[in-house]
Design a protein around this motif. Sequence first.
Motif, short mmCIF file in Angstrom:
data_model
loop_
_atom_site.label_atom_id
_atom_site.label_comp_id
_atom_site.label_asym_id
_atom_site.label_seq_id
_atom_site.Cartn_x
_atom_site.Cartn_y
_atom_site.Cartn_z
N GLU A 1 25.67 58.98 -77.62
CA GLU A 1 24.56 57.59 -77.98
C GLU A 1 25.52 56.51 -78.53
O GLU A 1 25.38 55.43 -77.98
N ARG A 2 26.69 56.90 -79.42
CA ARG A 2 27.27 55.83 -79.73
C ARG A 2 28.48 55.51 -78.78
O ARG A 2 29.19 54.29 -79.15
N GLY A 3 28.48 56.19 -77.82
CA GLY A 3 29.70 55.59 -76.99
C GLY A 3 31.12 56.35 -77.11
O GLY A 3 32.05 55.75 -76.46
N TRP A 4 31.12 57.44 -78.11
CA TRP A 4 32.40 57.80 -78.39
C TRP A 4 32.73 58.81 -77.67
O TRP A 4 34.13 59.05 -77.32
N ILE A 5 32.14 59.51 -76.59
CA ILE A 5 32.50 60.68 -75.83
C ILE A 5 31.48 60.46 -74.78
O ILE A 5 30.29 59.82 -74.56
N THR A 6 31.83 61.16 -73.60
CA THR A 6 30.94 61.49 -72.50
C THR A 6 30.69 62.84 -72.37
O THR A 6 31.38 63.72 -73.15
N ALA A 7 29.90 63.47 -71.42
CA ALA A 7 29.89 64.78 -71.13
C ALA A 7 31.13 65.39 -70.70
O ALA A 7 31.44 66.69 -70.49
N ALA A 8 32.15 64.55 -70.11
CA ALA A 8 33.20 64.93 -69.26
C ALA A 8 34.26 64.86 -70.31
O ALA A 8 35.40 65.46 -69.79
N SER A 9 34.30 64.11 -71.26
CA SER A 9 35.37 64.12 -72.26
C SER A 9 35.90 65.46 -72.68
O SER A 9 35.34 66.29 -72.89
N LEU A 10 37.13 65.31 -72.89
CA LEU A 10 37.88 66.73 -73.46
C LEU A 10 37.71 66.94 -75.18
O LEU A 10 37.97 65.85 -75.69
N GLN A 11 37.54 68.01 -75.30
CA GLN A 11 37.24 68.35 -76.84
C GLN A 11 38.53 69.51 -77.01
O GLN A 11 38.92 70.39 -76.51
N ASP A 12 39.06 69.10 -78.33
CA ASP A 12 40.09 70.29 -78.81
C ASP A 12 39.85 71.46 -79.40
O ASP A 12 39.19 71.26 -80.74
N ASP A 13 40.02 72.61 -78.81
CA ASP A 13 39.58 73.87 -79.42
C ASP A 13 40.83 74.50 -79.78
O ASP A 13 41.22 75.36 -79.14
N SER A 14 41.39 74.15 -81.01
CA SER A 14 42.56 74.65 -81.51
C SER A 14 42.18 74.65 -83.08
O SER A 14 41.66 74.20 -83.69
N PRO A 15 43.37 75.39 -83.73
CA PRO A 15 43.17 75.65 -85.19
C PRO A 15 43.03 74.34 -85.86
O PRO A 15 43.77 73.42 -85.66
N LEU A 16 42.02 74.41 -86.68
CA LEU A 16 41.77 73.07 -87.67
C LEU A 16 41.75 73.41 -89.03
O LEU A 16 41.15 74.57 -89.35
#
Length: 697
Positions: A342-357
Motif C-alpha cells: 500500500e505504501r509503494g515500497w514493494i510489489t508482489a514481484a519484488s525480491l525478498q531476502d531469506d538469509s540469516p538475520l
Amino acid sequence: MRRAAAPLLLALLACANALAVPTPEQARAAYRSSDAELLDRHGVPIQSLRTDMTLRRAPWVGLADISPAMRVALVQAEDRRFMQHDGVDVSALGKAAWDNLLRTRARGASTITMQLAALLDERLRASAQGRSWGQKWDQASAARELEAGWSKAQIMEAYLNLVPFRGELQGIGAAARGLFGKAPSGLNQAESAILASLLRAPSAPPRVVAQRACVLAKEINPAASCAGIEWDVAAAFSRPAASAGQAQAPQVAQRLLKGAARQVRSTLDATLQRQAQDSLRQHLAALRERNVTQGALVVLDNDSGEIVAYVANGGASEVDGVLALRQAGSTLKPFLYQLAMERGWITAASLQDDSPLEIATAAGPYVPQNYDRQFKGWVSTRTSLASSLNVPAVRMLQLAGLERFHARLRALGMASLSEPAEFYGYSLALGSGDVSLLELANAYRTLANGGLHGSVTLQPRAPQAKTRVLDARTSFIVGDILSDRAARSLTFGLRNELATSFWSAVKTGTSKDMRDNWCVGYSEKYTVAVWVGNFDGSPMWDVSGVTGAAPVWRDVMDFLHRQTPSRAPAAPPGLVQQVVGYQPAFEAPRKEWFVRGTESAQVTLVAAEQRRAAILYPGQASVIAIDPDIPAGLERVVFRAQGAAGLAWRLDGVDLGAAGAGHAWQPVAGEHELALVDAHDKVVAATRFKVRGSRAN
C-alpha cells in the motif's frame, strides 16, 4: 342411598359461584419455561439457559407433539371418562363421596379438568391439610367453566404442560427429557405408564412407582413387561435431570440470554453450528495423541458481519476459545505485506531476502528462524507470503516500521494488542502478540471486503456502513497471493488441506513452541477461522498449520460451499496484470498483479542488492539422515548458497566445482565440512554437518 348422592351433588354444583377461568391462549401466554431459549437465524432452537432455579419447565409442547401412548396412559390412570363428562365425573364423585362417608376406603374423583383448574388458579390448590369443602366446589365449578370454553384437546395439552411429575420436573417436556432423555413425542408405552403413575404421588419411591406403572401398563396392554418397567424406573431415577435444550452454543447463550426474554433470535445457523462442532470434535479426537485437546472456530458472513457459527471449544469446557487471547503466529503476515505494498515500497514481484538475520535489541540479539530452520535465498514477495517465510517478514517489518504496523493491526480491530509497539518488538511480524480468534477472523473479513472494515454481531441488525481501513488494490493482491497454491508449494506442497476446489484465500499460523495453531481464510461469502491447541498453554507435538487447524477449516469451507461455489473477486480499478521475469532466474516467469504505475516486465537483482556469500544448505550443525529405502547411487543432497558468483564448493578439502548453482552430492555417512572458496583459495564461508545411516544395497 348411594344413587341419591348424584342428584344432590348436581344441585350443589348448580348453586356454586362461577369462577373466571382463562382462555387457552391466556394460559399459554402466561406459561414460562424455566430456560430462556436461543434461536438460530431461522427460528430453530439451538441452545437454552436455565433462568428459573425453582423448577424445571421445558418450552410449551403441543398435543400433536406428545406421544399417543402418553395420552392413553394419562386417561387410563387419571380420568377414564374424560371424553364423556363435562368437567365433573358425577358418577365417580358420588362413589367417592359415599365411600369416604362410610370410611370404607379413601377415594378421589378429581377429573383431569378439575386438576387443570387447580393448576391454573392457586386458590384452588390443596394445602397440607387438603382442600376445604369450599375449594372443592369452586374447583368443580371452574372445571365446568373450562369444559364450556375449552376443547378436550386443549384441556389435555394444558394439563400435560402444567402438571408436576417428580422433583423439579414440571410438565411433560421437562419430564420426558429429564427422566428419559427424549422429546415427549418419543415416549413409548412403558415410559408413558411410568410418567402417568407419578401424577398421584410424584415423590413415591422407585419400587412403588414401578408397581403402579406395571399395573397401569397391563391394563392398557396385557403383554406389557413388568421387568422392563422396573429397569426403566431404575434408570430414569438414577440419571440427573437433563436440560430441555441442546448444548450447541452455551457461550453464546450465556451472552445473549442472561436477563433476556424467553426467546432470543441469533445470527447462528443451527445446521452449520452442528456440522462445525462435529468436525472440530472429530479432528481433535484424531489429534489427541499429539497432545491437542482443544479448539475453537468462528464463521462470519463477509457482507453483514453476522456470526453464523460460533464453537467456543471442542469439549465440555466453559472456556470461550473464540474470545481467548493467543499468540497469532504467521496469521498477521498478510497485513504486514499489504501495508508495505500500500505504501509503494514493494510489489508482489519484488525480491525478498531469506538469509540469516540478527537484530540487536535491548534484551539481546533477535535471530528469527524459518519453520524448517533453512533459508531459501532470494524469493518474490508472492512466494515469501504464500509460503510463510519468517525471515523476510521480519525484514519487511524493519522496512514498514514497528509502530506503523502495530497501529494498522489496531485499526483492523485487534484491540487486544494494547501494549505499546516496543513491547512486542520485531517478533510482532511473526505473531508474538496475543489476539482473539474473533478479532483475527474479522481482520481477514476486512481483506475479503476489499479493505472495508466493520463490526461483527451475534444478533440480527440493520445493514451497517463499513469504514475503509486498507487499500482496495493491495487487499486484492494479498488475497490473490493467499489463494495461490503454486506460490505456497515451497513450504506446503501442492496437495494439502488449504487447496479447495473453489476460490478461497487462506493463511495458517503456529505460535512459539507449538502452543497455538491457526487457520484463517475466506471465500466469496464467508470468513472461517479455526484455532487448535490447549487451554492450559501446553505445547502440541509435531503439529503444523496443515495438520492442525487446516483440516477443520477445509471441512467447514466445503460444507458452506456444498451447493454454491465461491468465485474469485473482480480486480478493482487501478490494477494491471502482466508477465514478469527474473534476472537471475530465481523464479520462473509468470503473470503478476501490480498497482498501475509500479508494473515491471523484469525484476533484476542489481549489484547493490548482492549480499555476502553464505551457505544456505546444509546449515551449521545440520544432521542429514540417509534414506535406506533409496537404492545406492540415487539419493542426493543439494548444496545451496547465496552470493556465490565466482566462488567454488569444497567438501572435506575436495573441490566440487563452481557454486553459482546448487551442487547435487551423494551423501556419505560421517562428519563433513563444506566451504565456499574464492579464486585465491580463500575460504569465504563454511559449515559443518553430519550424515547418519547407510544406503540400501
